[in-house]
Structure formats: structure tokens, C-alpha cells
Design an enzyme around this catalytic site. Structure first.
Site, short mmCIF file in Angstrom:
data_model
loop_
_atom_site.label_atom_id
_atom_site.label_comp_id
_atom_site.label_asym_id
_atom_site.label_seq_id
_atom_site.Cartn_x
_atom_site.Cartn_y
_atom_site.Cartn_z
N ASP A 53 0.84 -1.20 0.00
CA ASP A 53 0.00 0.00 0.00
C ASP A 53 0.88 1.25 0.00
O ASP A 53 0.36 2.38 -0.04
CB ASP A 53 -1.02 -0.01 1.16
CG ASP A 53 -0.37 -0.09 2.53
OD1 ASP A 53 0.88 -0.19 2.60
OD2 ASP A 53 -1.10 -0.06 3.54
N SER A 54 2.22 1.06 -0.02
CA SER A 54 3.14 2.17 -0.28
C SER A 54 2.87 2.74 -1.67
O SER A 54 3.36 3.82 -2.00
CB SER A 54 4.59 1.72 -0.15
OG SER A 54 4.81 0.53 -0.87
N ASP A 92 -1.14 -6.08 -0.24
CA ASP A 92 -1.57 -5.47 1.02
C ASP A 92 -3.08 -5.26 1.05
O ASP A 92 -3.67 -4.80 0.06
CB ASP A 92 -0.92 -4.08 1.17
CG ASP A 92 0.34 -4.11 2.02
OD1 ASP A 92 0.49 -5.05 2.83
OD2 ASP A 92 1.17 -3.20 1.88
N LYS A 122 -1.38 -9.33 2.84
CA LYS A 122 -0.66 -8.88 4.03
C LYS A 122 -1.53 -7.87 4.76
O LYS A 122 -2.22 -7.08 4.13
CB LYS A 122 0.69 -8.25 3.65
CG LYS A 122 1.44 -7.64 4.84
CD LYS A 122 2.88 -7.31 4.51
CE LYS A 122 3.12 -5.98 3.85
NZ LYS A 122 2.63 -4.81 4.61
N GLU A 191 8.98 -4.26 10.70
CA GLU A 191 9.41 -2.96 10.17
C GLU A 191 9.97 -2.07 11.28
O GLU A 191 9.32 -1.84 12.30
CB GLU A 191 8.24 -2.27 9.46
CG GLU A 191 8.63 -0.90 8.89
CD GLU A 191 7.67 -0.36 7.84
OE1 GLU A 191 6.71 -1.06 7.46
OE2 GLU A 191 7.90 0.78 7.40
O1 KIV Z 1 3.51 -1.10 1.66
C1 KIV Z 1 4.69 -1.50 1.69
O2 KIV Z 1 5.50 -1.22 0.80
C2 KIV Z 1 5.11 -2.30 2.84
C3 KIV Z 1 6.56 -2.59 2.99
C4 KIV Z 1 7.30 -1.38 3.43
C5 KIV Z 1 6.81 -3.74 3.88
O3 KIV Z 1 4.31 -2.68 3.63
#
Ligand code: KIV
Length: 273
Positions: A53-54, A92, A122, A191
Site C-alpha cells: 500500500d506504499s 496489502d 498482508k 518494520e
Molecule cells: O507497503 C509497503 O511497501 C510495505 C513494505 C514497506 C513492507 O508494507
């Protein structure tokens, strides 16, 4: 030229990740959000691709991960899946799609699996979301946990600083990690926590831990693609290693193109019909 060749060319599965931990083979994970980059990352031999979700930050330009929607995550995961042959693809669950109740969490996870064809989901948190984790797992959907700095809770934490430095928070993290493993999670992202704590959790768990800013004692590492390729210039935390300076490469290339167009050197005779 790639400098890495995957030792095992078979499709990566959750079972394979468990074998890698048992053998002490480190797991490489990287984010991707689109077809073209996912194709290259998979061809380079990545074990796990995370449709994180980044995407809210690096693709949509938001300051947090909170605004991204389930539909948008499905769009990204669907594009990634079209380019990936070998890596395990994890997507995510975005903020607000699993915390409310476990039935909603299951419905969100099912949408991701059905519509994007991603292979696992996730989600962030421990005890607070354990019912949702159990419900999703009961439908046969693999779940990766995420503890430590959980960016979807930024408004509660107030900062992106290292988590679990204090004993009470560290103890809760260890208990949450065990709870996620006992529920049936196949792996756990840790993290931005102290390396010593991440090493301890990794040693105590049977499932693999994937660290980001959590030191070398984890069973694998994950980075955000835009950060490690140097596309996202404004972000340079201590844990980040940059493997390229694509911001410079891209702006130089684009600048050359503009210059060529303006000077009429592009297109030349060979570049026309
Ligand atoms: O959303 C993401 O990129 C993440 C990673 C930083 C683990 O959750």
C-alpha cells in the site's frame, strides 16, 4: 546484465519460503505496482513481490498509506500478476478494509484473490486484528503479518521512528508474533524495530520474518522499489541502501529528449517513414 540467478527456477510458494527458512536461505522481497516493473523484478530472480500500500505514496503521491482504496490495490495487483512468472505475489489489504470486523476482512481478501489473482494478502497488526487473520486463513487465503512500525497507524504513533525500543512494546510484539504464527500466518514483516529484537523474534518463530529497517537477523529483507532504485530522492532513512540513481538517469534522459526535439535533431531521417 543481471548478476543474480535464482538457484531454484520453480514458482515460489509459501511452502518454499518455509523451506528457505529451514535451510537458512535468505528471502528477497521487493515492492512492485505495475506490469512493466514487475516483469523486470521477477526476471531478476526476486522471491516475493509485494504489491504494497506504499503505492499510495510512491504511485499516487499521498503523504500516507491511508487513502489508497481496495479497488486501487486490486488494479495494481492485477497489473503486477500479468508480469510475474516465478515470484510469490502478496497484496496489502489497505487501511479500513479489515480492521472493522472479520467478515469484512474476509470479503476484502476474497476480492483481492478473485479479481487480481494475487497469491496472498498482508495486513498490519497483531492481537487487534487476529480475528480477521483467522477468518481470512479459514478461507484458504495465505496471510503475511506485519508488526513494528505499521504505517497505517501513523496517526496513532505520530512519527515514523523506530518502534519497540521499550520493553513493554517489545514484549507485546513478541506475543503478537507468536499469535500470528499460531493463527497460521506464513510469514511476518518486521518494520523498523531494533535489530536485536528482530533477531530474537526470527529465532523464536518457525515462520520466516522479512525485515525492513530491522537488521540482518531477519530471514529476509524487503524494500520499496522506488527507494532502492533511487527514484524517490527525498527519502533516505539509515536502513535504505540505494542500488541505482534512476532519478538522475531519468531526468538526464528526458532532458536530452527535450533538447533533441527543440533543436530538431529528433527525429532524424532514419527515424521517420
Ligand atoms: O507497503 C509497503 O511497501 C510495505 C513494505 C514497506 C513492507 O508494507
Amino acid at each position: 546484465m543481471s548478476t543474480y540467478t535464482a538457484s531454484d527456477p520453480r514458482k515460489v510458494t509459501t511452502r518454499r519460503l518455509a523451506e528457505m527458512k529451514a535451510k537458512g536461505e535468505k528471502i528477497a522481497m521487493l515492492t512492485a505496482y505495475d506490469y512493466s516493473m514487475a516483469t523486470l523484478i521477477d526476471q531478476a530472480g526476486m522471491d516475493v513481490i509485494l504489491v504494497g500500500d506504499s503505492a499510495s505514496n510512491v504511485m499516487a503521491g499521498n503523504t500516507t498509506t491511508l487513502p489508497i482504496t481496495l479497488d486501487q490495490m486490486i488494479y495494481h495487483a492485477k497489473s503486477v500478476m500479468k508480469g510475474v512468472k516465478r515470484a510469490l505475489v502478496v497484496c496489502d489489504l489497505p487501511f479500513g478494509t479489515y480492521q472493522g470486523n472479520s467478515l469484512e476482512a474476509l470479503a476484502s481478501a476474497i476480492r483481492i484473490m478473485k479479481e487480481s489473482h494475487a497469491e496472498a494478502v498482508k495486513l498490519e497488526g497483531g492481537e487487534e486484528v487476529i480475528e480477521s487473520v483467522r477468518r481470512i486463513l479459514s478461507a484458504g487465503i495465505p496471510v503475511m503479518g506485519h508488526l513494528g512500525l505499521t504505517p497505517q497507524s501513523i496517526n496513532k504513533f505520530g512519527t515514523y521512528n523506530v518502534r519497540a525500543r521499550e520493553e513493554a512494546e517489545a514484549e507485546k510484539l513478541i506475543a503478537d508474533a507468536r499469535m500470528l504464527q499460531d493463527a497460521g500466518c506464513f510469514a511476518l514483516v518486521l518494520e523498523k524495530i531494533p535489530a536485536q529484537l528482530a533477531t530474537r523474534v526470527s529465532a523464536e518463530l518457525d515462520i520466516p520474518t522479512i525485515g525492513i529497517g530491522a537488521g540482518g537477523g531477519c530471514d529476509g529483507q524487503v524494500l520499496v522499489m522506488h527507494d532502492m532504485l533511487g527514484i524517490n530522492q527525498g527519502f533516505s532513512p539509515r536502513f535504505l541502501r540505494r542500488y541505482a540513481d534512476l532519478a538522475t538517469t531519468i531526468t538526464d534522459a528526458v532532458g536530452s529528449y527535450i533538447t533533441d526535439v527543440k533543436s530538431t535533431s529528433f527525429p532524424n531521417e532514419k527515424e521517420q517513414y
